[in-house]
Design an enzyme around this catalytic site. Structure first.
Site, mmCIF file in Angstrom:
data_model
loop_
_atom_site.group_PDB
_atom_site.id
_atom_site.type_symbol
_atom_site.label_atom_id
_atom_site.label_comp_id
_atom_site.label_asym_id
_atom_site.label_seq_id
_atom_site.Cartn_x
_atom_site.Cartn_y
_atom_site.Cartn_z
ATOM 1 N N HIS A 418 -22.084 96.429 -7.515
ATOM 2 C CA HIS A 418 -22.247 97.338 -6.381
ATOM 3 C C HIS A 418 -20.892 97.892 -5.922
ATOM 4 C CE1 HIS A 418 -26.191 95.028 -5.224
ATOM 5 N NE2 HIS A 418 -26.366 95.851 -6.242
ATOM 6 N N LEU A 419 -19.991 98.149 -6.836
ATOM 7 C CA LEU A 419 -18.654 98.602 -6.470
ATOM 8 C C LEU A 419 -18.724 99.844 -5.585
ATOM 9 C CD1 LEU A 419 -15.625 98.008 -7.041
ATOM 10 C CD2 LEU A 419 -15.757 99.743 -8.828
#
Length: 480
Positions: A418-419
């Site tokens: 989920h950068l």
């Protein structure tokens, strides 16, 4: 070489935010919109067979709809891992597990950015969805993305839910129905954008119908190598695609290439940390902290001896604790999620323990001035001892819930992929801010970023629904 073109709005990236944004802006028939996407178009015969099945993750080595990057998860010791990003119309939202849960109201109020409080973003969450299960003021009834939940659990999900209830955790009827005063802790069914086994992400729900309009153009299999900046204004992008190299000029340019792609494109174009840009021989256009304080949800993975449950979404229910830990009972092993059942007999279901409000911050930096060279990605998950302690406490709870069937005494480091936050929004006095409160790049006219890059802090739930909302919300700023 094709003739250069000029449009009103140029969108770089047809991911979740870019797809929603293109549909919204092109609703004005006088606005000419071009979307440039490095991945294949929906008409490519390879695409449908890979992305339509919402019960599979088409992210393996043979996939033609993703791009793989190497990251370092922790520093001591260094733990390297691979992360995946969608490279197709729909972006990562076209290849993920269908988790489509909103961030919590406190997340948006905590940003403290004008125009992004919970009361500001709720109408946009409602506009993008049709919630099949719930009605009322917190839910949409006529948006393009159908959202539903699994009601009758089987196999490992049923075992997990029963164990959490036995442990005293309450059932949360609607994880996307929480308002500002709602308690967030408890176990509940994950809102999914999977309809009859098929993903209905923003690419298919928003962009593809918009392409039937005469004022929308999609340039697929076309990579943007640089933003052209003249007199402090973004005026064009340089592209390379099936027709060769060409330039597209535009009145407004919006980067929607994701947390990695948007940040890298800014930096190779001279927008980023000036010291590093000069080291690489890049002319500095704006000295901004691009990639300097990224965030992601660290995750520990614990194999368990539950019986795998095939032909179901990878994740059907989650437990969220008051300390911000999300415990995820994945329905099957990773190999089965990617390749189908039977691919690896030793592959087992697993529980993920994710920290949803991490303190740690990572980095994305340029390795080269060449846009084809991947950037250096460092998650730095172990840089905050309190995060590691929270993960350990979450793992202890997971062991209690899965008592007797855990197949490993030690969890392994992983990431939720989920950068975000590589180009965060912020107020004028925020030294971390790359963008203003309307997603405009500071110091450069005519240039916006609209995707997961803009989040100043990750939401307490997976970010996909929030990223689609960001595309819908930001359209009002870019339309003027």
């Amino acid at each position: 070489m094709i003739a250069d073109a000029h449009v009103d709005v140029l969108i770089v990236g047809a991911g979740s935010a870019g797809s929603v944004l293109a549909e919204r802006l092109s609703a004005d028939p006088s606005c000419r919109v071009t979307v440039v996407e490095a991945g294949p178009a929906p008409s490519d015969p390879r695409v449908a067979q890979q992305i339509d099945n919402g019960l599979r993750l088409p992210i393996g080595a043979a996939s033609s709809v993703v791009r793989h990057y190497i990251t370092t998860l922790t520093d001591a010791p260094p733990r390297r891992s691979q992360i995946t990003r969608g490279a197709v119309v729909g972006g990562s939202g076209a290849v993920n597990g269908g988790y489509f849960c909103r961030g919590l109201p406190a997340d948006f109020d905590g940003w403290r950015i004008p125009g992004w409080a919970w009361r500001d973003v709720l109408p946009h969450f409602r506009a993008i969805e049709t919630d099949v299960d719930f009605r009322g003021p917190l839910h949409g009834a006529d948006g393009p993305i159908k959202v539903r939940r699994v009601r009758d659990f089987d196999g490992c999900t049923a075992s997990f839910v029963a164990a959490t209830r036995d442990a005293g955790f309450p059932w949360v009827e609607d994880l996307s129905g929480l308002d500002t005063d709602s308690p967030a802790a408890g176990v509940g069914a994950v809102p999914l954008n999977i309809d009859s086994g098929t993903r209905t992400g923003p690419g298919g729900a928003f962009l593809q119908p918009a392409l039937e309009r005469g004022n929308v153009e999609l340039l697929s299999d076309t990579r943007v190598s640089a933003i052209r900046i003249t007199g402090g204004r973004a005026t064009a992008v340089e592209c390379a695609g099936p027709a060769g190299r060409h330039t597209v000029t535009a009145d407004r340019i919006v980067l929607c290439a994701g947390a990695i792609g948007s940040a890298q494109l800014l930096m190779v174009s001279g927008i980023g940390p000036s010291d590093r840009l000069r080291e690489l021989g890049i002319r500095v256009r704006a000295d901004l902290p691009v990639g300097a304080s990224t965030s992601d949800h660290p995750e520990w993975v614990i194999p368990v001896g539950w019986t795998p449950t095939h032909d179901l979404p990878p994740l059907e229910a989650v437990l969220l604790t008051e300390s911000g830990i999300e415990i995820r009972p994945y329905t099957t092993g990773f190999a089965a999620m990617v390749h189908g059942p039977g691919h690896d007999p030793a592959d087992r279901p697993h529980i993920g323990v994710a920290l949803m409000r991490p303190r740690s911050r990572g980095r994305v930096t340029l390795a080269s001035a060449d846009p084809l060279v991947p950037p250096v990605i460092e998650h730095r998950y172990d840089s905050e001892p309190a995060d590691v302690a929270d993960l350990a406490a979450g793992a202890e709870l997971a062991y209690e819930i899965a008592r007797g069937i855990v197949e490993s005494d030690e969890p392994s480091w992983s990431t939720s992929q989920h950068l975000a936050g590589t180009t965060p929004m912020g107020n004028d006095d925020d030294p971390r801010a790359v963008l203003d409160e309307q997603c405009r790049v500071r110091g450069i006219d005519g240039l916006w970023v609209v995707d997961g890059s803009v989040m100043p802090a990750l939401t307490s739930r997976g970010p996909h629904a929030t990223i689609a909302m960001i595309g819908h919300r930001a359209a009002e700023f870019i339309a003027g």
